[in-house]
Enzyme design. Sequence first.
Site, PDB file in Angstrom:
ATOM      1  N   GLU A  48       0.871  -1.178   0.000  1.00 16.66           N
ATOM      2  CA  GLU A  48       0.000   0.000   0.000  1.00 16.66           C
ATOM      3  C   GLU A  48       0.903   1.222   0.000  1.00 16.66           C
ATOM      4  O   GLU A  48       1.634   1.468   0.984  1.00 16.66           O
ATOM      5  CB  GLU A  48      -0.928   0.026   1.224  1.00 16.66           C
ATOM      6  CG  GLU A  48      -1.882   1.216   1.162  1.00 16.66           C
ATOM      7  CD  GLU A  48      -2.750   1.457   2.401  1.00 16.66           C
ATOM      8  OE1 GLU A  48      -3.581   2.378   2.367  1.00 16.66           O
ATOM      9  OE2 GLU A  48      -2.569   0.742   3.408  1.00 16.66           O
ATOM     10  N   ASP A 122      -1.530  12.126  -2.730  1.00 14.94           N
ATOM     11  CA  ASP A 122      -1.579  13.583  -2.909  1.00 14.94           C
ATOM     12  C   ASP A 122      -1.689  13.865  -4.416  1.00 14.94           C
ATOM     13  O   ASP A 122      -0.874  13.363  -5.186  1.00 14.94           O
ATOM     14  CB  ASP A 122      -0.303  14.221  -2.349  1.00 14.94           C
ATOM     15  CG  ASP A 122      -0.182  13.994  -0.847  1.00 14.94           C
ATOM     16  OD1 ASP A 122      -1.207  14.119  -0.149  1.00 14.94           O
ATOM     17  OD2 ASP A 122       0.924  13.670  -0.374  1.00 14.94           O
ATOM     18  N   THR A 198     -10.374   4.615   4.112  1.00 12.68           N
ATOM     19  CA  THR A 198      -9.202   5.178   4.780  1.00 12.68           C
ATOM     20  C   THR A 198      -9.604   6.478   5.491  1.00 12.68           C
ATOM     21  O   THR A 198     -10.706   6.998   5.286  1.00 12.68           O
ATOM     22  CB  THR A 198      -8.094   5.496   3.758  1.00 12.68           C
ATOM     23  OG1 THR A 198      -8.536   6.602   2.967  1.00 12.68           O
ATOM     24  CG2 THR A 198      -7.786   4.306   2.852  1.00 12.68           C
ATOM     25  N   GLU A 201     -10.349   9.048   2.911  1.00 14.31           N
ATOM     26  CA  GLU A 201     -11.589   8.749   2.184  1.00 14.31           C
ATOM     27  C   GLU A 201     -12.804   9.181   3.009  1.00 14.31           C
ATOM     28  O   GLU A 201     -13.749   9.776   2.469  1.00 14.31           O
ATOM     29  CB  GLU A 201     -11.669   7.251   1.867  1.00 14.31           C
ATOM     30  CG  GLU A 201     -12.982   6.904   1.191  1.00 14.31           C
ATOM     31  CD  GLU A 201     -13.019   5.521   0.560  1.00 14.31           C
ATOM     32  OE1 GLU A 201     -12.033   4.782   0.687  1.00 14.31           O
ATOM     33  OE2 GLU A 201     -14.041   5.206  -0.058  1.00 14.31           O
TER      34      GLU A 201
HETATM   35  C1  LIG Z   1      -3.528  12.211   1.216  1.00 13.54           C
HETATM   36  S1  LIG Z   1      -2.597  11.142   2.204  1.00 13.54           S
HETATM   37  C2  LIG Z   1      -3.502   9.605   2.132  1.00 13.54           C
HETATM   38  C3  LIG Z   1      -3.149   8.677   3.259  1.00 13.54           C
HETATM   39  C4  LIG Z   1      -3.970   7.375   3.287  1.00 13.54           C
HETATM   40  N1  LIG Z   1      -3.692   6.543   2.148  1.00 13.54           N
HETATM   41  C5  LIG Z   1      -5.435   7.649   3.376  1.00 13.54           C
HETATM   42  O1  LIG Z   1      -6.128   7.460   2.368  1.00 13.54           O
HETATM   43  O2  LIG Z   1      -5.901   8.069   4.443  1.00 13.54           O
HETATM   44  C6  LIG Z   1      -1.204  10.803   1.191  1.00 13.54           C
HETATM   45  C7  LIG Z   1      -0.105  10.050   1.900  1.00 13.54           C
HETATM   46  O3  LIG Z   1       0.918   9.733   0.983  1.00 13.54           O
HETATM   47  C8  LIG Z   1       2.176   9.962   1.588  1.00 13.54           C
HETATM   48  N2  LIG Z   1       3.127  10.260   0.510  1.00 13.54           N
HETATM   49  C9  LIG Z   1       2.912  11.085  -0.535  1.00 13.54           C
HETATM   50  N3  LIG Z   1       3.979  11.091  -1.355  1.00 13.54           N
HETATM   51  C10 LIG Z   1       4.889  10.248  -0.797  1.00 13.54           C
HETATM   52  C11 LIG Z   1       6.189   9.831  -1.166  1.00 13.54           C
HETATM   53  N4  LIG Z   1       6.766  10.277  -2.269  1.00 13.54           N
HETATM   54  N5  LIG Z   1       6.825   8.951  -0.358  1.00 13.54           N
HETATM   55  C12 LIG Z   1       6.237   8.487   0.773  1.00 13.54           C
HETATM   56  N6  LIG Z   1       5.004   8.850   1.172  1.00 13.54           N
HETATM   57  C13 LIG Z   1       4.332   9.720   0.399  1.00 13.54           C
HETATM   58  C14 LIG Z   1       1.954  11.116   2.542  1.00 13.54           C
HETATM   59  O4  LIG Z   1       2.915  11.103   3.590  1.00 13.54           O
HETATM   60  C15 LIG Z   1       0.539  10.848   3.030  1.00 13.54           C
HETATM   61  O5  LIG Z   1       0.509  10.079   4.217  1.00 13.54           O
END
Ligand SMILES: C[S@@+](CC[C@H](N)C(=O)[O-])C[C@H]1O[C@@H](n2cnc3c(N)ncnc32)[C@H](O)[C@@H]1O
Length: 220
Positions: A48, A122, A198, A201
Site C-alpha cells: 500500500e 496527494d 481510509t 476517504e
Molecule cells: C492524502 S494522504 C492519504 C493517506 C492514506 N492513504 C489515506 O487514504 O488516508 C497521502 C499520503 O501519501 C504519503 N506520501 C505522498 N507522497 C509520498 C512519497 N513520495 N513517499 C512516501 N510517502 C508519500 C503522505 O505522507 C501521506 O501520508
Amino acid sequence: MKRKLARFAENETFPHVFQPKMFPPQDHELKGRWHERFFKNNHPIVLELGCGRGEYTVNLAEKFPEKNFIGVDWKGARLWRGAKTSHENKMPNVAFLRIMIQNIGYFFSKDEVNEIWITFPDPQPQQSRERKRLTSPRFLNLYRQFLAPGGVIHLKTDNKPLFDYTLEVISETNSRKIYSTDDLYHSDADNEILGIKTTYEKMFLEQGLKICYLKFILNG
Ligand SMILES: C[S@@+](CC[C@H](N)C(=O)[O-])C[C@H]1O[C@@H](n2cnc3c(N)ncnc32)[C@H](O)[C@@H]1O
C-alpha cells in the site's frame, strides 16, 4: 509534537516497522529477501503506497491471512497507527516501511511484489509537480522494476483530475486498464474490499465527494 515524538519512539520498538537511514542510498538487506528474512513464507506480497495510517494494509491483512502486506509512507506518526494495531493484534503478515517512495527500488527486487494499492495519493495538481504524482510515468517505471508479471495496481482517489491523468498515463504507456469508475459507490464494483475506507476517504465522503477507482496492469 509530544505525541508525534512518542509515536516515533514507539515505531523504533516495533519489529515489523522498517525506517532505514540510507546515506548513501544503497540496496536494503531485505531487498529480494522479504519472504525468507521477514515473512518466513512464500505468500504473495501486496504494497500500500502512501498508506497514511495503513487502513488498507491492516484490513486486507485481516481478510487475507495467506498474503503479506507492507504499508509504505514517509510520515512516521501516521504509519504508527497501523503499526500499533497490527502489533497489538499479533498479525504476522503485516510490515511497514517508512521511506520516500522515490527510493522504493532499493527495497524490492524483480518480481518480488504481486499487487499494489495506491490509496488517496496527494494529487500534486501543479504541472511542475507532475513527477511527484504516484501514478506518473516516473513512478510506474519504478514499480515495473519489482511488480511481477500480471501484477495489478489499484488506485482509489477523490481527485478526478488525478484519475483522468492516470487513465491518460496508462493509455500512453501501453498499460492495460481492467476496470475504472469515477463513482465507485454507485458502480457495480462496490464490494467489501473496495468499501474499506481510509482516513482521507472518510473525510472526502463527508464533503460529498465521489470516489474514483481504477484497476490496471502495467504494459499488459
Ligand atoms: C492524502 S494522504 C492519504 C493517506 C492514506 N492513504 C489515506 O487514504 O488516508 C497521502 C499520503 O501519501 C504519503 N506520501 C505522498 N507522497 C509520498 C512519497 N513520495 N513517499 C512516501 N510517502 C508519500 C503522505 O505522507 C501521506 O501520508
